[in-house]
Scaffold this active site. Sequence first.
Site, mmCIF file in Angstrom:
data_model
loop_
_atom_site.group_PDB
_atom_site.id
_atom_site.type_symbol
_atom_site.label_atom_id
_atom_site.label_comp_id
_atom_site.label_asym_id
_atom_site.label_seq_id
_atom_site.Cartn_x
_atom_site.Cartn_y
_atom_site.Cartn_z
ATOM 1 N N LYS A 40 0.907 -0.835 -26.234
ATOM 2 C CA LYS A 40 0.249 -0.169 -27.123
ATOM 3 C C LYS A 40 0.728 1.145 -27.412
ATOM 4 O O LYS A 40 1.220 1.774 -28.541
ATOM 5 C CB LYS A 40 -1.335 -0.181 -26.899
ATOM 6 C CG LYS A 40 -2.027 0.272 -28.304
ATOM 7 C CD LYS A 40 -2.322 -0.758 -29.166
ATOM 8 C CE LYS A 40 -2.935 -0.139 -30.510
ATOM 9 N NZ LYS A 40 -3.243 -1.487 -31.317
ATOM 10 N N GLY A 43 -2.647 -7.681 -4.811
ATOM 11 C CA GLY A 43 -3.177 -9.050 -5.061
ATOM 12 C C GLY A 43 -4.533 -9.267 -4.235
ATOM 13 O O GLY A 43 -4.600 -8.376 -3.044
ATOM 14 N N HIS A 46 -2.453 2.278 -3.899
ATOM 15 C CA HIS A 46 -1.802 2.158 -5.108
ATOM 16 C C HIS A 46 -1.272 3.389 -5.828
ATOM 17 O O HIS A 46 -2.177 4.047 -6.164
ATOM 18 C CB HIS A 46 -2.900 1.368 -6.090
ATOM 19 C CG HIS A 46 -3.497 0.047 -5.788
ATOM 20 N ND1 HIS A 46 -2.668 -1.028 -6.390
ATOM 21 C CD2 HIS A 46 -4.531 -0.245 -5.206
ATOM 22 C CE1 HIS A 46 -3.278 -1.913 -5.991
ATOM 23 N NE2 HIS A 46 -4.381 -1.810 -5.137
ATOM 24 N N GLU A 64 0.164 3.511 -8.572
ATOM 25 C CA GLU A 64 0.246 3.257 -9.819
ATOM 26 C C GLU A 64 -0.980 3.702 -10.588
ATOM 27 O O GLU A 64 -1.326 4.011 -11.928
ATOM 28 C CB GLU A 64 0.608 1.868 -10.352
ATOM 29 C CG GLU A 64 -0.609 0.966 -10.074
ATOM 30 C CD GLU A 64 -0.434 0.390 -8.821
ATOM 31 O OE1 GLU A 64 0.079 1.055 -7.741
ATOM 32 O OE2 GLU A 64 -0.682 -0.813 -8.461
ATOM 33 N N ASP A 123 -0.120 -2.162 -35.289
ATOM 34 C CA ASP A 123 0.759 -3.089 -34.673
ATOM 35 C C ASP A 123 1.336 -3.929 -35.569
ATOM 36 O O ASP A 123 2.430 -3.957 -35.687
ATOM 37 C CB ASP A 123 0.045 -4.273 -33.722
ATOM 38 C CG ASP A 123 -0.541 -3.439 -32.575
ATOM 39 O OD1 ASP A 123 -0.488 -2.435 -32.270
ATOM 40 O OD2 ASP A 123 -1.724 -4.084 -31.945
ATOM 41 N N CYS A 129 0.388 -2.495 -1.376
ATOM 42 C CA CYS A 129 -0.978 -3.286 -0.796
ATOM 43 C C CYS A 129 -0.705 -4.819 -0.349
ATOM 44 O O CYS A 129 0.152 -4.851 0.674
ATOM 45 C CB CYS A 129 -2.029 -3.552 -2.020
ATOM 46 S SG CYS A 129 -2.559 -1.803 -2.279
ATOM 47 N N TYR A 130 -1.030 -5.750 -1.116
ATOM 48 C CA TYR A 130 -0.466 -6.889 -0.829
ATOM 49 C C TYR A 130 1.161 -7.147 -0.642
ATOM 50 O O TYR A 130 1.425 -7.914 0.297
ATOM 51 C CB TYR A 130 -1.112 -8.081 -1.837
ATOM 52 C CG TYR A 130 -0.991 -9.687 -1.379
ATOM 53 C CD1 TYR A 130 -1.977 -10.260 -0.597
ATOM 54 C CD2 TYR A 130 0.079 -10.101 -1.784
ATOM 55 C CE1 TYR A 130 -1.346 -11.520 0.124
ATOM 56 C CE2 TYR A 130 0.497 -11.543 -1.356
ATOM 57 C CZ TYR A 130 -0.041 -12.007 -0.305
ATOM 58 O OH TYR A 130 0.103 -13.566 0.000
#
Length: 512
Positions: free
Chosen positions: A368, A51, A168, A170, A226, A78-79
């Site tokens: 998606k 964050g 990070h 991710e 979708d 991180c945060y």
Amino acid sequence: KILIVDFGSQVTQLIARRVREDGVYCEIVPFNKAEAAFDEMKPKAVILSGGPESVHEAGSPRAPQAIFDSGVPVMGICYGQMTMAAQLGGEVEGGHHREFGRADVEVKAKSKLFEDVWTLGGKNQVWMSHGDRITKMPPGFSVAGTSPNAPFAIIQDETRKYYGLMFHPEVVHTPDGAKLIRNFVRKIAGLTGDWTMRAFREEEIAKIRQQVGKGKVICGLSGGVDSAVAAVLIHEAIGDQLTCVFVDHGLLRLDEAKTVVDLFRHHYNIPLVHVDASKQFLGELEGVTDPETKRKTIGRLFIEVFEQEAKKIGGADFLAQGTLYPDVIESVSFTGGPSVTIKSHHNVGGLPERMNMKLVEPLRELFKDEVRKLGRELGLPEIFVGRHPFPGPGLAIRCPGDITRDKLDILRKADAVYIDQIRKHGLYDEIWQAFAVLLPVKTVGVMGDGRTYDYVVGLRAVTSTDGMTADFYQFDMKFLGETATRIINEVKGVNRVVYDVTSKPPGTIEWE
Ligand code: XMP
């Protein structure tokens, strides 16, 4: 299940993606709703996101104490690492200039997090992000990894299963990050990857049946992935209690309407009302050149036409929509204030309030790429499932200036040749979105012995992961030359082709 507590990082969604790729279901919840979500969800593990704030600012967010009291494994990123350290009795120093970038982390201790990924003493590339800095670890923690600028790059308490990372895992710039997350999910939290699309399909079908009962559902089809996936899934659940309405605004790609009608009526046998409203749309768009006016006109007409059709069908209690997870997650915003409108998007957004119907949104929990997987699971043809995104206002926003049937015909043909070229060269899946634009400009050319005075076609192709930012695609010149020649030879009315080399930002993907 895993709960991801969002502290407002730009990349929180990617954590969820990684976890789900491992076949484990997870949900993202903003930090201020995390306590209630934790109680309700009873997750097997928690991930605290990054964050933008400093734990030193007054009123900066914290993770609910209940999470630490419960004994579930926690990974702070991180945060998330900083607040975890601060909350568990460590010391954090603030006020550092925020730093982002590549760094090498050296592995200093054994850890379940690194098992079969990193070895003791090895140096591994990660994507760092620090503003705050830990100066004293909380009791029970030890250092598992350091970097030149971060002596507490990775801290852990393997007994309590707490892990704090200053980088990070991710993002793709941390090449082994996905594997670290997988270790947390599988080896530390002990979850098995049994969340598959097959299971999702079964669960969702049961939920739809329960929600709808004997009620009637209508679903607006747009030709996109979708709404198609949502419709097929709902049909599987409740059969002919579902009616699909396909509003054809005359701004679709070559043969698109026919493809949709064939697929639904003939392949799936789903009741489909095909409304050819092109006269009405093109009539009202006549002479309209301002991009926002075009968008608003199309949005308004769409709702009007859809509403009329729904009335004709009569008695529907539910409206089905292909809403996806990114539209649902409440994003944490620290800046507050309204953001400027770059483009007003047109989907079926305004419909539900006006029509006083209950919503059926079976894709609310999916990203998606997961919708694409579900589409494949439901047997939708690959050509449909893997299709590039297409905007609601269709070709209207790829035809700058006023729109006429003639121009749209030219654009459709040029676009079809371009996409055919891309498919033939095996590039379609590498590109996030590609399309032709018809410029409102004529230029002089020469063909055979004659002078021509015809339109210019612009070609656009971008790579992107979410449409928020994009790079123009680097075709080789031979491909572009060949494509230009084919378009000019095969499409009457075009004598010049240009390629758009603008990234986003500063450009947008669409031209209007
Ligand atoms: P821009 O042009 O804003 O587009 O960079 C980002 C992505 O959004 C799509 N797009 C739309 N999608 N309704 C939609 O459903 C719209 O009104 C709309 N406008 C743009 C665009 O195609 C790209 O994928």
